[in-house]
Design an enzyme around this catalytic site. Structure first.
Site, PDB file in Angstrom:
ATOM      1  N   LYS A   1      88.506  43.508  28.851  1.00  0.00           N
ATOM      2  CA  LYS A   1      88.539  44.818  28.188  1.00  0.00           C
ATOM      3  C   LYS A   1      89.871  45.545  28.370  1.00  0.00           C
ATOM      4  O   LYS A   1      90.369  46.180  27.439  1.00  0.00           O
ATOM      5  CB  LYS A   1      87.377  45.683  28.678  1.00  0.00           C
TER       6      LYS A   1
ATOM      7  N   ASP B   1      81.034  51.750  23.662  1.00  0.00           N
ATOM      8  CA  ASP B   1      79.925  51.785  24.626  1.00  0.00           C
ATOM      9  C   ASP B   1      79.389  53.210  24.820  1.00  0.00           C
ATOM     10  O   ASP B   1      78.177  53.441  24.794  1.00  0.00           O
ATOM     11  CB  ASP B   1      80.376  51.239  25.985  1.00  0.00           C
TER      12      ASP B   1
END
Ligand code: ATR
Length: 283
Positions: free
Chosen positions: A75, A111
């Site tokens: 990420k 998210d």
């Protein structure tokens, strides 16, 4: 339900990259979405070793792959490697999805937005002006701090085992501060973002806070989705609180990426159904 065209020369490809990635639910979720809308897209899981994330971005340009979901351990590296970052990804220095526009790669982080959308959908009201306590200070907690602040919450309290990480997470938003477990009680929403309570994690069947802190007025959310009913959620429900499980965030973060890639509203029901059906560990 529309008919999905068979794979042809025109079929478009998206994939999740990570390591490990074979366990990922993303292929099932996204392919269910493509099928439900009859889109000529397919979604694969591609194992990409640590340190090779930027090579995977090159592959996206060379092969014309249209979208990536990004999971551990890439990420941060992907956030450094893309050409442009959307605001949440820039704030978090973390990317969970990439979209290709010609040879330009753009990274976003959905998210936190997924958490907010899932909660608002379940509660059927917005979280504007709510107060929220976040247990944990890892990547998931940081994304929720950022998204909750962007979506207008009045106050965020971050409670974590390691106070220095709590301070880093709270620094993401002016309305956020570091707190202790007792500070959670007066808040509207309490969310567990740690792996405590997760099947197969370091502390399965445990609870991240003293359940005596929970009251009927609380909305208690857990981002853990295996098992569906964590001990935190069970204790909260037993005390009359409203509970929200982790499947909602999983589906809504995927839905946000799906909409970004395809430009179509995500078929949420179809995407959620495969998580529930395809998960032998769910209880
Ligand atoms: P993610 O990116 O999925 O959020 P992470 O960055 O590893 O995962 O963060 C895990 C979070 O769970 C952290 O807040 C961690 O606390 P520390 O910052 O003190 O390490 C928390 N956590 C993990 N196991 C825990 C446990 N047994 N008790 C309390 N907190 C725990």
């Amino acid at each position: 339900m529309s008919e999905q065209p068979p794979i042809s020369g025109a079929t478009r490809l998206a994939a999740v990259i990570g390591d490990p990635v074979r366990h990922s639910l993303s292929p099932a979720i996204h392919n269910a979405g493509f099928t439900a809308l009859g889109l000529d897209w397919r979604f694969l899981a591609l194992p990409v070793a640590k340190g090779r994330g930027v090579d995977a971005l090159d592959a996206m340009r060379v092969l014309g792959i249209d979208g990536y979901s990004v999971t551990m351990p890439h990420k941060a590296a992907i956030a450094d490697g893309v050409d442009r970052l959307m605001p949440a990804a820039r704030a978090l220095s973390s990317v969970n999805c990439v979209r290709r526009e010609g040879s330009q790669l753009i990274g976003d982080s959905t998210d936190g937005l997924g958490f907010v959308r899932a909660l608002e959908a379940q509660l059927d009201r917005s979280i504007v002006d709510a107060t929220i306590g976040i247990i944990g200070a890892g990547g998931a907690a940081r994304s929720i701090v950022d998204a909750a602040a962007r979506n207008g919450v009045a106050r965020i309290v971050v409670v974590n085992r390691s106070p220095e990480r709590a301070a880093e997470a709270a620094a993401l938003a002016p309305v956020a501060e570091v707190g202790r477990p007792a500070d959670l009680s007066p808040l509207d929403i309490i969310v567990n973002t740690t792996s405590v309570g997760m099947l197969g994690g370091p502390a399965p069947d445990q609870i991240p806070i003293d359940p005596e802190l929970l009251r009927p007025e609380h909305v208690v959310a857990d981002i853990v989705y295996q098992p569906r009913m964590t001990r935190l959620l069970a204790e909260a429900a037993a005390r009359g609180a409203t509970i929200a499980g982790g499947v909602g965030m999983l589906v809504h973060q995927a839905a946000a990426a799906f909409e970004w890639w395809t430009g179509r509203p995500a078929p949420l029901e179809a995407m959620a159904a495969v998580v529930v059906e395809g998960d032998p560990l769910a209880t």
